[in-house]
Design a protein around this motif. Structure first.
Motif, PDB file in Angstrom:
ATOM      1  N   ASP A   1      31.717  52.383  36.289  1.00  0.00           N
ATOM      2  CA  ASP A   1      32.815  52.696  35.310  1.00  0.00           C
ATOM      3  C   ASP A   1      33.837  53.622  36.054  1.00  0.00           C
ATOM      4  OD1 ASP A   1      31.689  51.531  33.057  1.00  0.00           O
ATOM      5  OD2 ASP A   1      30.750  53.307  32.328  1.00  0.00           O
ATOM      6  N   CYS A   2      33.578  54.269  36.949  1.00  0.00           N
ATOM      7  CA  CYS A   2      34.679  55.048  37.683  1.00  0.00           C
ATOM      8  C   CYS A   2      35.200  54.211  38.696  1.00  0.00           C
ATOM      9  CB  CYS A   2      34.031  56.496  38.173  1.00  0.00           C
ATOM     10  SG  CYS A   2      32.967  56.389  39.598  1.00  0.00           S
ATOM     11  N   GLY A   3      34.508  53.026  39.359  1.00  0.00           N
ATOM     12  CA  GLY A   3      35.351  52.421  40.501  1.00  0.00           C
ATOM     13  C   GLY A   3      34.841  52.748  41.762  1.00  0.00           C
ATOM     14  N   ARG A   4      33.964  53.604  42.043  1.00  0.00           N
ATOM     15  CA  ARG A   4      33.537  54.057  43.038  1.00  0.00           C
ATOM     16  C   ARG A   4      32.751  53.111  43.851  1.00  0.00           C
ATOM     17  NH1 ARG A   4      29.584  58.936  44.839  1.00  0.00           N
ATOM     18  NH2 ARG A   4      29.275  58.328  47.191  1.00  0.00           N
ATOM     19  N   VAL A   5      31.811  52.206  43.247  1.00  0.00           N
ATOM     20  CA  VAL A   5      30.660  51.468  43.578  1.00  0.00           C
ATOM     21  C   VAL A   5      31.415  50.112  43.206  1.00  0.00           C
ATOM     22  CG1 VAL A   5      28.400  50.358  43.253  1.00  0.00           C
ATOM     23  CG2 VAL A   5      28.862  52.932  43.324  1.00  0.00           C
ATOM     24  N   ALA A   6      31.295  48.941  44.187  1.00  0.00           N
ATOM     25  CA  ALA A   6      31.817  47.821  43.761  1.00  0.00           C
ATOM     26  C   ALA A   6      30.906  46.729  44.565  1.00  0.00           C
ATOM     27  CB  ALA A   6      33.316  47.627  44.246  1.00  0.00           C
ATOM     28  N   LEU A   7      30.736  45.730  43.547  1.00  0.00           N
ATOM     29  CA  LEU A   7      29.982  44.647  44.190  1.00  0.00           C
ATOM     30  C   LEU A   7      30.827  43.289  44.048  1.00  0.00           C
ATOM     31  CD1 LEU A   7      26.544  45.132  42.035  1.00  0.00           C
ATOM     32  CD2 LEU A   7      27.157  46.140  44.297  1.00  0.00           C
ATOM     33  N   GLN A   8      30.470  42.695  45.189  1.00  0.00           N
ATOM     34  CA  GLN A   8      31.122  41.414  45.318  1.00  0.00           C
ATOM     35  C   GLN A   8      30.239  39.964  45.049  1.00  0.00           C
ATOM     36  OE1 GLN A   8      34.287  41.660  46.073  1.00  0.00           O
ATOM     37  NE2 GLN A   8      34.812  39.703  45.700  1.00  0.00           N
ATOM     38  N   LEU A   9      30.632  39.313  44.232  1.00  0.00           N
ATOM     39  CA  LEU A   9      29.846  38.142  43.767  1.00  0.00           C
ATOM     40  C   LEU A   9      30.502  36.908  44.225  1.00  0.00           C
ATOM     41  CD1 LEU A   9      29.295  39.480  40.116  1.00  0.00           C
ATOM     42  CD2 LEU A   9      27.842  39.981  42.042  1.00  0.00           C
ATOM     43  N   GLU A  10      29.451  36.077  44.845  1.00  0.00           N
ATOM     44  CA  GLU A  10      30.258  34.961  45.315  1.00  0.00           C
ATOM     45  C   GLU A  10      29.802  33.809  44.379  1.00  0.00           C
ATOM     46  OE1 GLU A  10      29.713  32.171  49.309  1.00  0.00           O
ATOM     47  OE2 GLU A  10      29.395  34.161  49.506  1.00  0.00           O
ATOM     48  N   GLY A  11      30.618  32.628  44.072  1.00  0.00           N
ATOM     49  CA  GLY A  11      30.426  31.540  43.395  1.00  0.00           C
ATOM     50  C   GLY A  11      30.110  31.958  41.859  1.00  0.00           C
ATOM     51  N   GLN A  12      29.611  30.951  41.011  1.00  0.00           N
ATOM     52  CA  GLN A  12      29.038  31.186  39.735  1.00  0.00           C
ATOM     53  C   GLN A  12      27.780  31.470  39.530  1.00  0.00           C
ATOM     54  OE1 GLN A  12      31.311  30.250  37.276  1.00  0.00           O
ATOM     55  NE2 GLN A  12      32.921  29.973  39.190  1.00  0.00           N
ATOM     56  N   PRO A  13      27.637  32.009  38.282  1.00  0.00           N
ATOM     57  CA  PRO A  13      26.193  32.772  37.996  1.00  0.00           C
ATOM     58  C   PRO A  13      25.260  31.767  37.795  1.00  0.00           C
ATOM     59  CG  PRO A  13      27.801  33.003  36.239  1.00  0.00           C
ATOM     60  CD  PRO A  13      28.661  32.575  37.337  1.00  0.00           C
ATOM     61  N   ILE A  14      23.896  31.973  38.232  1.00  0.00           N
ATOM     62  CA  ILE A  14      22.839  31.065  37.782  1.00  0.00           C
ATOM     63  C   ILE A  14      22.866  30.977  36.200  1.00  0.00           C
ATOM     64  CG2 ILE A  14      20.589  30.673  37.758  1.00  0.00           C
ATOM     65  CD1 ILE A  14      20.375  32.566  39.970  1.00  0.00           C
ATOM     66  N   ILE A  15      22.921  32.018  35.650  1.00  0.00           N
ATOM     67  CA  ILE A  15      23.038  31.720  33.893  1.00  0.00           C
ATOM     68  C   ILE A  15      23.335  33.054  33.391  1.00  0.00           C
ATOM     69  CG2 ILE A  15      20.662  32.335  33.721  1.00  0.00           C
ATOM     70  CD1 ILE A  15      20.544  30.195  31.488  1.00  0.00           C
ATOM     71  N   SER A  16      23.920  33.187  32.097  1.00  0.00           N
ATOM     72  CA  SER A  16      24.205  34.520  31.631  1.00  0.00           C
ATOM     73  C   SER A  16      23.108  34.423  30.176  1.00  0.00           C
ATOM     74  CB  SER A  16      25.581  34.418  31.146  1.00  0.00           C
ATOM     75  OG  SER A  16      26.025  35.628  30.472  1.00  0.00           O
ATOM     76  N   THR A  17      22.621  35.668  30.051  1.00  0.00           N
ATOM     77  CA  THR A  17      21.597  35.685  28.961  1.00  0.00           C
ATOM     78  C   THR A  17      21.453  36.920  28.467  1.00  0.00           C
ATOM     79  OG1 THR A  17      19.843  36.548  30.432  1.00  0.00           O
ATOM     80  CG2 THR A  17      19.879  34.148  30.551  1.00  0.00           C
ATOM     81  N   GLU A  18      20.937  36.962  27.213  1.00  0.00           N
ATOM     82  CA  GLU A  18      20.731  38.281  26.460  1.00  0.00           C
ATOM     83  C   GLU A  18      19.402  38.600  26.317  1.00  0.00           C
ATOM     84  OE1 GLU A  18      21.709  38.482  21.833  1.00  0.00           O
ATOM     85  OE2 GLU A  18      23.634  39.196  23.200  1.00  0.00           O
TER      86      GLU A  18
END
Length: 180
Positions: free
Chosen positions: A10-27
């Motif tokens: 939320d504050c922007g201090r931590v960032a993750l870089q994701l490459e490509g498309q997700p495997i799946i989006s679930t709930e």
């Protein structure tokens, strides 16, 4: 080159870089996600809530070899529901934002949907573990509502694992347990 997505706390201090498309989006409606979500939500009055109105957690699954920490790894801590749990939830302690769920023996990370700006959040493709949903919750029929993890869910995971050469990378950028 594969497209890249950056997700942040939320504050922007931590960032993750994701490459490509997700495997799946679930709930996910499982009891463990709900229990952990309730606890992690209690850590901050300002962090985005993990549980939706139905008590579910939106998770976007990525291959572990396609997720890297760009900044703020020193603020990442894990929370486990029990000492011997194979699943850890990882929190950015700078603002108590839940970042991802790591089933440690697995080859994927389940990133919390709240990390995406709403306009770029991958839509839910299926609901899982609906047999554990909160009492009285009626689910819409807009996507499949699997009582457990469906055959399609496992096909997606195994397909991603095969594409990785059946490797299971370890996530090493988490720095100890959450002190809560």
């Amino acid at each position: 080159m594969r497209p890249e997505t950056e997700v942040t706390c939320d504050c922007g201090r931590v960032a993750l870089q994701l490459e490509g498309q997700p495997i799946i989006s679930t709930e996910c409606h499982c009891t463990s996600c709900r229990e952990a979500g309730e606890y992690l939500q209690s850590l901050s009055a300002t962090a985005a809530p993990l549980l939706n109105d139905q008590g579910a957690t939106q998770l976007v699954l990525y291959r572990k070899d396609r997720v890297r920490c760009e900044r703020g790894a020193d603020a990442l801590r894990e929370y486990r529901l029990s000492a011997d749990a194979k699943t850890r939830r990882v929190v950015a302690t700078c603002c108590n934002s839940a970042m991802f769920l790591d089933f440690t023996p697995g080859h994927w990370l389940s990133l919390y949907g709240q990390r995406w700006p709403l306009a770029t959040l991958p839509p839910v493709e299926m609901r899982t573990m609906t047999r554990d949903r909160c009492e009285g919750v009626a689910l819409p029929g807009d996507v499949p509502n699997a009582e457990t993890h469906s055959f399609r869910f496992f096909v997606k995971l195994i397909g991603a694992w095969a594409a990785m050469g059946f490797r299971t990378p370890e996530i090493t950028f988490v720095n100890g347990a959450l002190d809560a």
